[in-house]
Design a protein around this motif. Structure first.
Motif, PDB file in Angstrom:
ATOM      1  N   MET A  12     -83.634 -22.800  37.305  1.00 15.54           N
ATOM      2  CA  MET A  12     -83.729 -21.399  37.733  1.00 15.54           C
ATOM      3  C   MET A  12     -82.899 -20.514  36.812  1.00 15.54           C
ATOM      4  SD  MET A  12     -85.804 -21.329  40.213  1.00 15.54           S
ATOM      5  CE  MET A  12     -86.630 -22.661  39.385  1.00 15.54           C
ATOM      6  N   ALA A  13     -81.746 -21.021  36.382  1.00 15.69           N
ATOM      7  CA  ALA A  13     -80.902 -20.243  35.469  1.00 15.69           C
ATOM      8  C   ALA A  13     -81.632 -20.029  34.147  1.00 15.69           C
ATOM      9  CB  ALA A  13     -79.576 -20.963  35.248  1.00 15.69           C
ATOM     10  N   GLU A  14     -82.312 -21.077  33.670  1.00 15.81           N
ATOM     11  CA  GLU A  14     -83.060 -20.943  32.411  1.00 15.81           C
ATOM     12  C   GLU A  14     -84.167 -19.907  32.532  1.00 15.81           C
ATOM     13  OE1 GLU A  14     -84.691 -24.782  31.433  1.00 15.81           O
ATOM     14  OE2 GLU A  14     -82.708 -25.712  31.728  1.00 15.81           O
ATOM     15  N   ARG A  15     -84.748 -19.811  33.712  1.00 17.92           N
ATOM     16  CA  ARG A  15     -85.920 -18.951  33.886  1.00 17.92           C
ATOM     17  C   ARG A  15     -85.587 -17.638  34.592  1.00 17.92           C
ATOM     18  NH1 ARG A  15     -88.562 -22.398  31.732  1.00 17.92           N
ATOM     19  NH2 ARG A  15     -89.621 -24.315  32.393  1.00 17.92           N
ATOM     20  N   ARG A  16     -84.348 -17.259  34.639  1.00 16.17           N
ATOM     21  CA  ARG A  16     -83.922 -16.127  35.472  1.00 16.17           C
ATOM     22  C   ARG A  16     -84.657 -14.818  35.191  1.00 16.17           C
ATOM     23  NH1 ARG A  16     -77.926 -14.921  35.034  1.00 16.17           N
ATOM     24  NH2 ARG A  16     -78.605 -12.814  35.488  1.00 16.17           N
ATOM     25  N   GLY A  17     -85.051 -14.600  33.932  1.00 20.52           N
ATOM     26  CA  GLY A  17     -85.707 -13.335  33.594  1.00 20.52           C
ATOM     27  C   GLY A  17     -87.223 -13.402  33.674  1.00 20.52           C
ATOM     28  N   GLN A  18     -87.732 -14.578  34.015  1.00 20.69           N
ATOM     29  CA  GLN A  18     -89.181 -14.773  34.041  1.00 20.69           C
ATOM     30  C   GLN A  18     -89.759 -14.335  35.391  1.00 20.69           C
ATOM     31  OE1 GLN A  18     -89.525 -18.635  32.051  1.00 20.69           O
ATOM     32  NE2 GLN A  18     -91.434 -18.903  33.179  1.00 20.69           N
ATOM     33  N   GLN A  19     -91.015 -13.890  35.402  1.00 18.89           N
ATOM     34  CA  GLN A  19     -91.629 -13.512  36.678  1.00 18.89           C
ATOM     35  C   GLN A  19     -91.897 -14.744  37.534  1.00 18.89           C
ATOM     36  OE1 GLN A  19     -95.053 -10.939  36.216  1.00 18.89           O
ATOM     37  NE2 GLN A  19     -93.706  -9.188  35.903  1.00 18.89           N
ATOM     38  N   GLY A  20     -91.676 -14.573  38.835  1.00 17.60           N
ATOM     39  CA  GLY A  20     -91.825 -15.691  39.762  1.00 17.60           C
ATOM     40  C   GLY A  20     -93.184 -16.365  39.679  1.00 17.60           C
ATOM     41  N   GLY A  21     -94.224 -15.553  39.465  1.00 16.81           N
ATOM     42  CA  GLY A  21     -95.576 -16.090  39.436  1.00 16.81           C
ATOM     43  C   GLY A  21     -95.852 -17.042  38.284  1.00 16.81           C
ATOM     44  N   TYR A  34     -77.981 -21.376  40.804  1.00 17.04           N
ATOM     45  CA  TYR A  34     -78.196 -21.747  39.402  1.00 17.04           C
ATOM     46  C   TYR A  34     -77.543 -23.090  39.078  1.00 17.04           C
ATOM     47  CZ  TYR A  34     -80.131 -17.108  38.344  1.00 17.04           C
ATOM     48  OH  TYR A  34     -80.917 -15.983  38.285  1.00 17.04           O
ATOM     49  N   GLU A  35     -76.430 -23.407  39.760  1.00 15.24           N
ATOM     50  CA  GLU A  35     -75.801 -24.716  39.530  1.00 15.24           C
ATOM     51  C   GLU A  35     -76.635 -25.836  40.137  1.00 15.24           C
ATOM     52  OE1 GLU A  35     -71.679 -24.692  40.858  1.00 15.24           O
ATOM     53  OE2 GLU A  35     -71.375 -22.936  39.574  1.00 15.24           O
ATOM     54  N   LEU A  36     -77.163 -25.571  41.340  1.00 10.27           N
ATOM     55  CA  LEU A  36     -77.971 -26.597  42.003  1.00 10.27           C
ATOM     56  C   LEU A  36     -79.303 -26.802  41.265  1.00 10.27           C
ATOM     57  CD1 LEU A  36     -78.154 -28.490  44.515  1.00 10.27           C
ATOM     58  CD2 LEU A  36     -79.284 -26.600  45.703  1.00 10.27           C
ATOM     59  N   MET A  84     -88.141 -24.601  44.407  1.00 10.55           N
ATOM     60  CA  MET A  84     -86.695 -24.485  44.206  1.00 10.55           C
ATOM     61  C   MET A  84     -86.257 -23.035  44.393  1.00 10.55           C
ATOM     62  SD  MET A  84     -86.314 -26.891  40.863  1.00 10.55           S
ATOM     63  CE  MET A  84     -87.010 -28.551  40.914  1.00 10.55           C
ATOM     64  N   LEU A  85     -87.071 -22.124  43.858  1.00 16.30           N
ATOM     65  CA  LEU A  85     -86.735 -20.700  43.983  1.00 16.30           C
ATOM     66  C   LEU A  85     -86.781 -20.272  45.455  1.00 16.30           C
ATOM     67  CD1 LEU A  85     -86.043 -18.006  42.733  1.00 16.30           C
ATOM     68  CD2 LEU A  85     -88.460 -17.667  42.193  1.00 16.30           C
ATOM     69  N   ALA A  86     -87.775 -20.773  46.183  1.00 16.86           N
ATOM     70  CA  ALA A  86     -87.889 -20.411  47.594  1.00 16.86           C
ATOM     71  C   ALA A  86     -86.673 -20.913  48.375  1.00 16.86           C
ATOM     72  CB  ALA A  86     -89.178 -20.978  48.187  1.00 16.86           C
ATOM     73  N   ILE A  87     -86.230 -22.117  48.052  1.00 18.52           N
ATOM     74  CA  ILE A  87     -85.042 -22.657  48.728  1.00 18.52           C
ATOM     75  C   ILE A  87     -83.810 -21.867  48.281  1.00 18.52           C
ATOM     76  CG2 ILE A  87     -83.547 -24.692  48.920  1.00 18.52           C
ATOM     77  CD1 ILE A  87     -86.094 -26.426  48.651  1.00 18.52           C
ATOM     78  N   GLY A  88     -83.741 -21.566  46.984  1.00 20.46           N
ATOM     79  CA  GLY A  88     -82.609 -20.809  46.453  1.00 20.46           C
ATOM     80  C   GLY A  88     -82.501 -19.440  47.107  1.00 20.46           C
ATOM     81  N   ARG A  89     -83.639 -18.793  47.311  1.00 21.75           N
ATOM     82  CA  ARG A  89     -83.687 -17.475  47.937  1.00 21.75           C
ATOM     83  C   ARG A  89     -83.072 -17.534  49.328  1.00 21.75           C
ATOM     84  NH1 ARG A  89     -89.752 -15.076  47.788  1.00 21.75           N
ATOM     85  NH2 ARG A  89     -89.899 -16.723  49.339  1.00 21.75           N
ATOM     86  N   ALA A 141     -70.647  -8.997  45.551  1.00 21.35           N
ATOM     87  CA  ALA A 141     -69.897 -10.112  44.959  1.00 21.35           C
ATOM     88  C   ALA A 141     -70.311 -11.425  45.605  1.00 21.35           C
ATOM     89  CB  ALA A 141     -68.394  -9.874  45.134  1.00 21.35           C
ATOM     90  N   VAL A 142     -70.541 -11.393  46.915  1.00 19.78           N
ATOM     91  CA  VAL A 142     -70.981 -12.601  47.622  1.00 19.78           C
ATOM     92  C   VAL A 142     -72.367 -13.016  47.132  1.00 19.78           C
ATOM     93  CG1 VAL A 142     -71.587 -13.546  49.886  1.00 19.78           C
ATOM     94  CG2 VAL A 142     -69.566 -12.080  49.637  1.00 19.78           C
ATOM     95  N   ILE A 143     -73.249 -12.021  46.970  1.00 14.98           N
ATOM     96  CA  ILE A 143     -74.607 -12.327  46.487  1.00 14.98           C
ATOM     97  C   ILE A 143     -74.529 -12.993  45.111  1.00 14.98           C
ATOM     98  CG2 ILE A 143     -76.823 -11.325  45.776  1.00 14.98           C
ATOM     99  CD1 ILE A 143     -76.418  -9.155  47.868  1.00 14.98           C
ATOM    100  N   ASP A 144     -73.742 -12.400  44.210  1.00 16.21           N
ATOM    101  CA  ASP A 144     -73.643 -12.959  42.851  1.00 16.21           C
ATOM    102  C   ASP A 144     -73.093 -14.380  42.876  1.00 16.21           C
ATOM    103  OD1 ASP A 144     -74.672 -10.659  41.822  1.00 16.21           O
ATOM    104  OD2 ASP A 144     -72.733  -9.785  41.276  1.00 16.21           O
ATOM    105  N   LYS A 145     -72.105 -14.611  43.723  1.00 12.45           N
ATOM    106  CA  LYS A 145     -71.496 -15.939  43.807  1.00 12.45           C
ATOM    107  C   LYS A 145     -72.529 -16.955  44.294  1.00 12.45           C
ATOM    108  CE  LYS A 145     -68.073 -18.176  46.746  1.00 12.45           C
ATOM    109  NZ  LYS A 145     -68.900 -18.240  47.949  1.00 12.45           N
ATOM    110  N   ARG A 146     -73.297 -16.559  45.313  1.00 15.37           N
ATOM    111  CA  ARG A 146     -74.296 -17.497  45.837  1.00 15.37           C
ATOM    112  C   ARG A 146     -75.431 -17.725  44.847  1.00 15.37           C
ATOM    113  NH1 ARG A 146     -74.567 -15.114  51.919  1.00 15.37           N
ATOM    114  NH2 ARG A 146     -72.619 -16.001  52.676  1.00 15.37           N
ATOM    115  N   ILE A 147     -75.814 -16.676  44.116  1.00 12.97           N
ATOM    116  CA  ILE A 147     -76.862 -16.872  43.103  1.00 12.97           C
ATOM    117  C   ILE A 147     -76.366 -17.865  42.053  1.00 12.97           C
ATOM    118  CG2 ILE A 147     -78.157 -15.746  41.246  1.00 12.97           C
ATOM    119  CD1 ILE A 147     -78.492 -13.304  43.012  1.00 12.97           C
TER     120      ILE A 147
END
Ligand SMILES: Nc1ncnc2c1ncn2[C@@H]1O[C@H](COP(=O)(O)OP(=O)(O)O)[C@@H](O)[C@H]1O
Ligand SMILES: [Mg+2]
Lengths: 237, 299
Positions: A127-136, A121-123, A145-150, A111-117
């Motif tokens: 990333m939210a738009e591209r959530r299903g896309q491969q990182g590469g 996505y808000e920040l 942004m993804l690296a910071i989000g991670r 639940a904590v992981i989902d909340k932080r993810i």
């Protein structure tokens, strides 16, 4: 202000190459500290040593009151010390969402992981738009942004970013710096490594200039901005 | 027509235990880029572990379906644990060594296992105490025993469970991430060594299950039985795209069917020629396999 990170006399060698020759550095609580210097100065070695992936030969590293000089990389992450590496190191064949989930590897509560993810996505709505896309498949700015989000999903108390502005367009650099300030205002201390001294000193409270594995200049960010030596070497004429 | 169905059934059965071995091969390659040459010998070890359990506890276990599950489970735990030890002792110290050194170590581990078993159980084949005779189901004139059906069902359950684990769970995500960038995984707080150990456990346990299936199917086992199957599992993994788990299963089924048909039409002396002919064909024509994507080497 209490100190969250304290390096004393840290020395690191790669074979014959002395990358750090007695480094002293501190980061205070809720502080943004810039670590500047040219290519090869030892900036990346400094963060890699703090995050436990490179071993020091001498000196000590204390974080949040504990000696972490020879702690394992995963136990360092568990303490809330996050390293966003040079070149982002996104998992290219994992989706954006999976990359973020992996950022929460040390967090036991889903639940904590989902909340932080969701906070990521808000920040970064991109990333939210591209959530299903491969990182590469992301652009350089999106990967940053993804690296910071991670790192955010791990719940950072101290976040260390290695050249986050590298290779990004000025507009994107500004976005990334904004995000770093936001993370800082949410309570995390920041160690910001940059060759782009101008961008870093705009957001930092304090800074260090590193040269050949030693600190050559240190002080509050506005003093560094006015220091003739720094201006000449790192801020251009 | 009857003949055709029998060939398909046999091919599927053989393919399903090839698949179990190929999965471990492919998983280990995926995560540490090691061609674990000793993997086929772990399968052989599984067959002998099952043999030992059967010889010691046959009376207590009876001969039913439950006994089969118990025997496979014990063989899996034994080979899984052995795989963990093998990685810890033989491969981990060489994690940063040149690949050739690790490959040579794997060949050494393979010989050590083979002749260790030869010394313990003797060099002659052992008759496997459970077989695939007994009750059988007739499908349009073709015949498959209940024991075979049960073993195939177990193999399918294991494969589906592994697939779900790798795709959906935290541990599976970590495995996939390590195969892409182990150093970055350290920065996510992943205990990379532990995940590698778990991967060896899973891969070796699947090979152990396959060993029991093979013992029951062929009716006898010997200390060299893992050599050829190791190469065949490698072939299956290459056909499917090495490092790709669904590909490994597909490759194994394809290989099982090809052998079954090839043997029927050309004679059993051709069995291994097929496998290795295909290995060479794929390595030359499509080295990334059926499902593999282009792999770029990490620096
Ligand atoms: N893995 C390595 N092996 C050998 N030398 C290295 C390695 N990483 C860095 N160095 C050397 O250590 C010094 C500091 O490098 P680094 O910390 O990457 O500097 P920076 O991040 O400031 O550009 C350089 O001289 C570099 O060549
Ligand atoms: Mg660097």
């Amino acid at each position: 202000m209490s100190t969250v990170l304290d390096l004393k006399g840290v020395e690191v060698c790669y074979g014959r190459v002395e990358a750090l020759r007695g480094l002293d550095l501190t980061v205070g609580e809720r502080e943004i500290v810039a670590l500047l210097g040219n290519n090869g100065a030892g900036k990346s070695t400094t963060v890699s040593t703090i995050s436990g992936v490179v071993r020091s030969r001498a000196g000590s590293i204390t974080a949040f009151g504990d000696d972490i000089t020879s702690a394992t990389p995963w136990s360092i992450v568990e303490r809330g010390i996050l390293h966003v590496p040079e070149g982002r190191r996104i998992f290219s064949r994992l989706t954006v969402h999976e990359n973020l989930q992996l950022g929460g590897y040390t967090v036991r509560d889903n639940a904590v992981i989902d909340k932080r993810i969701n906070e990521v996505y808000e920040l970064f709505p991109r990333m939210a738009e591209r959530r299903g896309q491969q990182g590469g498949t992301l652009s350089g700015g999106e990967q940053q942004m993804l690296a910071i989000g991670r790192a955010m999903v791990a719940g950072p108390r101290l976040i260390m970013l290695d050249e986050p502005s590298m290779g990004l367009a000025p507009l994107v650099v500004a976005q990334v710096m904004e995000a770093i300030v936001a993370i800082n205002q949410a309570g995390a201390s920041v160690l910001l490594i940059e060759q782009n001294a101008r961008a870093a000193l705009k957001v930092a409270h304090r800074g260090y200039v590193l040269d050949s594995g030693r600190v050559t200049v240190t002080g509050p960010a506005d003093e560094l901005r006015a220091d003739p030596q720094v201006v000449e070497a790192y801020l251009g004429a | 027509m009857d003949h055709l169905i029998q060939l398909i059934l046999d091919g599927l059965f053989v393919g399903s235990f090839y698949a179990l071995v190929a999965l471990g091969y492919s998983m280990v390659y995926g995560i540490i880029k090691l061609l674990n040459f000793a993997h086929g010998d772990i399968y052989m070890l599984g067959a002998f572990a099952g043999f030992t359990v059967l010889s010691v506890g046959a009376g207590a276990l009876g001969g039913g379906f439950l006994a089969l599950i118990v025997i496979m489970a014990l063989a899996m735990v034994g080979t899984g644990a052995f795989g963990v030890v093998l990685e810890r002792v033989a491969y981990r110290p060489l994690r940063n060594a040149p690949r050739l050194s690790v490959l040579i170590t794997a060949v050494g581990a393979s010989f050590a296992l083979e002749y260790g078993i030869a010394v313990t159980f003797g060099p002659n084949p052992q008759v496997y105490p459970i077989g695939v005779s007994g009750g059988a189901l007739g499908i349009a004139g073709a015949r498959i025993t209940y024991a075979q059906l049960a073993m195939m069902a177990i193999a399918v359950v294991l494969m589906v469970a592994l697939d779900a684990l790798v795709r959906k769970t935290r541990a599976g995500r970590a495995m996939r991430a390590i195969s892409l960038d182990p150093k970055a995984c350290l920065l996510m707080g992943v205990n990379v060594d532990r995940v590698i150990s778990r991967t060896f456990f899973l891969g070796s346990a699947l090979a152990g299950a396959a060993g029991v299936m093979a013992g029951a199917y062929y009716g006898k086992i010997d200390f060299l039985m893992g050599f050829v199957i190791g190469l065949k599992a490698f072939t299956a993994a290459v056909i499917g795209g090495i490092g790709n788990l669904r590909g490994a299963v597909l490759g194994a089924i394809v290989l099982g069917l090809l052998e079954s048909f090839g043997v029927a039409f050309l004679g059993s002396q051709w069995r291994d020629v097929f496998a290795f002919g295909f290995l060479i064909l794929f390595l030359t024509v499509r080295p990334t396999g059926l499902l593999g994507e282009r792999v770029t080497e990490r620096v």
